[in-house]
Design an enzyme around this catalytic site. Structure first.
Site, PDB file in Angstrom:
ATOM      1  NE  ARG A  48     -20.894  -9.392 -19.710  1.00 47.39           N
ATOM      2  CZ  ARG A  48     -21.989  -9.212 -19.012  1.00 47.39           C
ATOM      3  NH1 ARG A  48     -23.132  -8.997 -19.630  1.00 47.39           N
ATOM      4  NH2 ARG A  48     -21.972  -9.260 -17.695  1.00 47.39           N
ATOM      5  CG  ASP A 157     -32.511 -16.722 -20.359  1.00 49.77           C
ATOM      6  OD1 ASP A 157     -32.592 -16.361 -19.170  1.00 49.77           O
ATOM      7  OD2 ASP A 157     -31.754 -16.156 -21.178  1.00 49.77           O
TER       8      ASP A 157
HETATM    9  C1  LIG Z   1     -29.894 -11.601 -14.257  1.00 48.47           C
HETATM   10  S1  LIG Z   1     -30.669 -12.977 -15.031  1.00 48.47           S
HETATM   11  C2  LIG Z   1     -32.054 -13.223 -13.952  1.00 48.47           C
HETATM   12  C3  LIG Z   1     -32.300 -14.697 -13.671  1.00 48.47           C
HETATM   13  C4  LIG Z   1     -33.426 -14.985 -12.701  1.00 48.47           C
HETATM   14  N1  LIG Z   1     -34.698 -14.515 -13.232  1.00 48.47           N
HETATM   15  C5  LIG Z   1     -33.155 -14.388 -11.351  1.00 48.47           C
HETATM   16  O1  LIG Z   1     -33.762 -13.385 -10.984  1.00 48.47           O
HETATM   17  O2  LIG Z   1     -32.310 -14.922 -10.635  1.00 48.47           O
HETATM   18  C6  LIG Z   1     -31.418 -12.197 -16.452  1.00 48.47           C
HETATM   19  C7  LIG Z   1     -31.775 -13.175 -17.550  1.00 48.47           C
HETATM   20  O3  LIG Z   1     -32.595 -12.497 -18.504  1.00 48.47           O
HETATM   21  C8  LIG Z   1     -32.283 -13.015 -19.769  1.00 48.47           C
HETATM   22  N2  LIG Z   1     -32.734 -12.074 -20.825  1.00 48.47           N
HETATM   23  C9  LIG Z   1     -32.200 -10.895 -21.194  1.00 48.47           C
HETATM   24  N3  LIG Z   1     -32.866 -10.387 -22.230  1.00 48.47           N
HETATM   25  C10 LIG Z   1     -33.857 -11.252 -22.534  1.00 48.47           C
HETATM   26  C11 LIG Z   1     -34.878 -11.278 -23.518  1.00 48.47           C
HETATM   27  N4  LIG Z   1     -35.027 -10.313 -24.430  1.00 48.47           N
HETATM   28  N5  LIG Z   1     -35.731 -12.339 -23.540  1.00 48.47           N
HETATM   29  C12 LIG Z   1     -35.592 -13.336 -22.631  1.00 48.47           C
HETATM   30  N6  LIG Z   1     -34.642 -13.374 -21.680  1.00 48.47           N
HETATM   31  C13 LIG Z   1     -33.782 -12.336 -21.635  1.00 48.47           C
HETATM   32  C14 LIG Z   1     -30.772 -13.194 -19.723  1.00 48.47           C
HETATM   33  O4  LIG Z   1     -30.304 -14.108 -20.692  1.00 48.47           O
HETATM   34  C15 LIG Z   1     -30.552 -13.670 -18.292  1.00 48.47           C
HETATM   35  O5  LIG Z   1     -30.435 -15.069 -18.206  1.00 48.47           O
END
Ligand SMILES: C[S@@+](CC[C@H](N)C(=O)[O-])C[C@H]1O[C@@H](n2cnc3c(N)ncnc32)[C@H](O)[C@@H]1O
Length: 293
Positions: A48, A157
């Site tokens: 990545r 996010d």
């Molecule tokens: C797998 S996606 C889930 C998206 C949606 N909630 C769903 O369930 O379909 C996880 C998201 O969490 C975000 N994420 C990871 N660490 C984070 C943090 N410390 N604060 C906010 N968002 C975060 C990532 O950027 C990503 O877009």
């Protein structure tokens, strides 16, 4: 016989990193984002970050790490690094039973009840916006006279790339294929000509949603609202247990009495003692006013 341990130093996708360097870098990522990276994630991290290293002509992860620490005073590269590392898998109406519960349990009751015509929902870790728009569509469908309601969906996010896409609200038509046909017709505009094959969320749904970069790892979140429902799904799986517990505790502080917390399918409050009651598969209800310990 195939080797059972990762070679050291390890090179994948042209990125060279030793085990010690990787652990140091992983600790940095954890401090910044809460994302827990164990040894098994070493190939994924290298793959990545490959483009970022290439951008600077670095061959070793350590050089990139030094860059982040010593030559990134504004934190711009840090943002790019985080954007490259996050996993953003999502879809419209993912875990459809949650939206059914939002409709039948929360919105139906709010419509019937005497409470204020005000609704606040937070999609925390919204990725490219599908979750937040699915909430908006459900609200528009289920609140009669929604025009008289004060509705806001906060979508946040850590990743600024997905947030920009979310805010645009434009998707490949095939990504909207999972949206029930009637809703698809009502809440998407179909692209023509150069935009053939794309759909755009209609303004009546888009205007309910506000997008913001919020890092759930940060000590303080720039949020004053108390939410009727918080969706924090498939985000906590990337954190270790201690941080999961801490983030959930703080999410609960932002829930209205009687508000609902939606987690992802492999996440749970089991053993965390948060005082919330399970009301569905990975859905929890905060104690109503007067019933809190
Ligand atoms: C797998 S996606 C889930 C998206 C949606 N909630 C769903 O369930 O379909 C996880 C998201 O969490 C975000 N994420 C990871 N660490 C984070 C943090 N410390 N604060 C906010 N968002 C975060 C990532 O950027 C990503 O877009």
């Amino acid at each position: 016989m195939a080797p059972t341990t990762t070679p050291d130093p390890f090179a994948v996708a042209d990125v060279i990193v030793t085990g010690r360097e990787f652990r140091e870098f992983a600790a940095f990522v954890h401090r910044q984002t809460g994302i827990a990276l164990n040894e098994a994630k070493r190939p994924l991290v290298c793959a990545r970050l490959r483009k970022r290293l290439r951008h600077y002509g670095y061959a070793r992860l350590q050089q990139y790490y030094d860059h982040l620490i010593e030559r990134d005073p504004e934190g711009e590269e840090l943002v790019r690094m985080v954007n490259a590392l996050t996993t953003n898998k999502t879809e419209f109406f993912r875990e459809a039973h949650h939206f059914a519960l939002l409709r039948t349990e929360i919105l139906a009751r709010r419509t019937a009840g005497p409470g204020p015509r005000r609704l606040r929902v937070w999609s925390a870790g919204c990725s490219s916006g599908e979750e937040a728009y699915s909430i908006a569509f459900t609200v528009l469908e289920s609140l009669p006279g929604v025009i008289d309601w004060d509705v806001r969906v906060l979508a946040s996010d850590i990743d600024t790339d997905v947030l920009a896409r979310a805010e645009r609200g434009v998707y490949l038509a095939e990504r909207a294929a999972g949206v029930p046909t009637a809703l698809r017709e009502r809440y998407f505009l179909r692209g023509r000509g150069a935009n053939e094959g794309l759909v755009r969320v209609r303004p009546e749904a888009a205007r309910l949603v506000t997008f913001r970069r919020i890092n759930l790892r940060d000590e303080a979140w720039p949020i004053r609202a108390a939410f009727d429902a918080i969706f924090c799904r498939n985000v906590l799986i990337y954190f270790d247990r201690a941080l999961q517990q801490e983030v959930i505790r703080r999410l609960v502080e932002h829930l209205q009495p009687g508000g609902y917390l939606f987690l992802g399918h492999s996440e749970s409050l089991l053993g965390m003692g948060m005082g919330l009651r399970p009301v569905g598969k990975t859905v929890y209800k905060n104690a109503p006013r007067g019933e809190r310990p």
